[in-house]
Design a protein around this motif. Structure first.
Motif, short mmCIF file in Angstrom:
data_model
loop_
_atom_site.label_atom_id
_atom_site.label_comp_id
_atom_site.label_asym_id
_atom_site.label_seq_id
_atom_site.Cartn_x
_atom_site.Cartn_y
_atom_site.Cartn_z
N VAL A 128 0.83 -1.21 0.00
CA VAL A 128 0.00 0.00 0.00
C VAL A 128 0.86 1.25 0.00
O VAL A 128 0.57 2.22 -0.70
N LEU B 289 2.40 1.77 -3.44
CA LEU B 289 1.44 2.22 -4.45
C LEU B 289 1.03 3.67 -4.21
O LEU B 289 0.85 4.43 -5.17
N ARG B 290 0.91 4.04 -2.96
CA ARG B 290 0.56 5.45 -2.71
C ARG B 290 1.69 6.37 -3.15
O ARG B 290 1.45 7.46 -3.68
N VAL C 141 3.72 5.69 -5.59
CA VAL C 141 3.63 5.71 -7.05
C VAL C 141 2.53 6.67 -7.51
O VAL C 141 2.71 7.42 -8.47
N ASP C 142 1.41 6.65 -6.80
CA ASP C 142 0.34 7.58 -7.12
C ASP C 142 0.86 9.02 -7.08
O ASP C 142 0.59 9.83 -7.98
N TRP D 4 3.95 10.03 -7.34
CA TRP D 4 4.90 10.23 -8.43
C TRP D 4 4.16 10.48 -9.75
O TRP D 4 4.54 11.34 -10.55
N THR D 5 3.10 9.74 -9.96
CA THR D 5 2.30 9.93 -11.16
C THR D 5 1.74 11.35 -11.23
O THR D 5 1.75 12.00 -12.28
N GLN D 6 1.26 11.82 -10.12
CA GLN D 6 0.73 13.18 -10.08
C GLN D 6 1.82 14.19 -10.41
O GLN D 6 1.62 15.12 -11.20
N PHE E 103 4.60 13.72 -12.04
CA PHE E 103 4.98 13.62 -13.44
C PHE E 103 3.94 14.27 -14.35
O PHE E 103 4.28 14.97 -15.31
N THR F 125 -1.16 12.50 -0.87
CA THR F 125 -1.37 11.22 -1.53
C THR F 125 -0.38 10.17 -1.04
O THR F 125 -0.75 9.02 -0.77
#
Lengths: 233, 233
Positions: free
Chosen positions: B184, B187-188, B190-191, B193-195, B197, B229
């Motif tokens: 968890v 993944l959070r 990564v979330d 990081w996605t934001q 990026f 996040t």
DNA sequence: CGAAAGTGAGAGCAGTGCTCTCGATTGCGA
DNA sequence: TCGCAATCGAGAGCACTGCTCTCACTTTCG
């Protein structure tokens, strides 16, 4: 679009369309770098110099393709959103539908997606004719937030933005026809759009390779996070 | 790097470096499309065919530049993160520092950024030598989450991921040396990081033009959202 | 020392975007 | 209806590109 008057005008319009079609075809299987004016002309049975009567340069042709691609993507998103709405879906369902449509379009039209969101090839240019169709893409998502707001489905919470962000939010509101929406709501929707875009962009540029590789599960998870960010769930 | 044995080897290493330097220079002011082997050779006072003794093709040269660029960006992020840590900053401060360093690097090295995250030019290729350095970039952020977790600063909450995501999270963990971290938490991060990026990518491709144009305020806001996040704030 | 490997130069091929000129066709106003 | 002007396609040509091949020269190493 009325019947074109002279034969010349009709022929010109048709040939312009044929050129774009052939260019789109080459774009689809060779990418923007591989798009060659000479090859397009060759395929159309004409000589390359004749093509310059229709598009003054390669970049102009590309710009025309960009505009078309933005509109195609915009149509796709609108359709997904509308049909989710028509079948009784909530705003959250509309967002989900549009988000998956975006990812799907990017995967099925990689070169066109690259044309829109990849490298701004030469030296930073944003032809004016592209900015309106470009706005349709984030628009498709912000409009979902707008509708949810007008339906009373969207809570107003989160930190109040400062002045800069407030005025920028208002600029977005006027550009995308979001009058009446509180700045906080707009910004939260933009946050969610940013997340969505980031997920698609990372997958598209291959950054998920060997890790989140079939990204379906992660994408679905990311969409749910977007919904919470936007306040839609 | 020991003293190179033969004179030939020394000369070769030097020339290879000079070629990359000149190529980087051209890349910086003409972009990847404008990088011409012949021009590099010309500038170095050699003939173009000689260049092929050092790089078998233009793409190979570009790949070398890509690897270097990933490492340069990775170094930049590591430095920002480490110096925030050295001056007593919290994990949140480290993330802020690294995030702003990322945006700043993208703005000061647009063509190199485009090389890394722009159009994957030809037909989808991800040369193996790039994937490790490429991992350093998300790594710089995930490692902040890892340190925060080991320091006990990171709560474990959020929905439990399903099996697919769990195993993918474990893959990320082994690839980026995140052993011990709950899925968890990964993944959070990564979330987040996605934001991050997504925000940089949108600004970079000009999608904020005329709306969030000076994106400083929005970027700062986005970073705070990333912290929430990831669970860092 | 002499063979083998490495290196640079040059010519050449096939391709590109783009410009210019030259006839031929078309359209519109007188 | 006629003639001039605008439009159009063809072709040649310029300056460039990535890349290959051959040939001479130099360095390395057995």
């Amino acid at each position: 679009m009325p019947a074109h008057r002279t034969a010349r005008e009709r022929a010109r319009a048709e040939l312009t369309a044929e050129i774009k079609d052939e260019a789109r075809r080459q774009l689809a299987d060779s990418g923007a770098n591989g798009l060659s004016l000479r090859a397009v002309a060759r395929e159309l049975g004409m000589v390359s110099s004749a093509l310059y009567r229709y598009f003054p340069s390669r970049d102009e042709l590309l710009t025309a393709l960009i505009v078309d691609a933005y509109n195609a993507l915009g149509d796709t998103l609108d359709t997904a959103s509308a049909s989710a709405s028509a079948s009784g879906g909530s705003p959250a369902d509309r967002w989900r539908a549009a988000a998956h449509a975006l990812r799907s379009w990017a995967r099925t039209h990689p070169h066109e997606y690259a044309l829109l969101y990849g490298t701004p090839v030469p030296g930073y240019r944003a032809p004016d004719d592209t900015i309106v169709p470009a706005g349709r893409v984030p628009g498709a998502f912000l409009w979902i937030a707008r509708d949810a707001w007008h339906a009373g489905d969207l809570p107003v919470n989160g930190a109040e933005p400062d002045d800069t962000l407030r005025t920028q939010a208002r600029t977005i509101a006027t550009a995308l026809d979001l009058s009446g929406l509180p700045e906080v709501v707009i910004l939260r929707a933009v946050d969610a759009w940013t997340q969505l875009f980031g997920t698609v962009a990372l997958e598209f540029t291959g950054q998920f390779a060997n890790t989140l590789d079939p990204a379906d599960a992660y994408f679905a998870r990311a969409v749910e996070l977007q919904l919470r960010t936007a306040g839609l769930a």
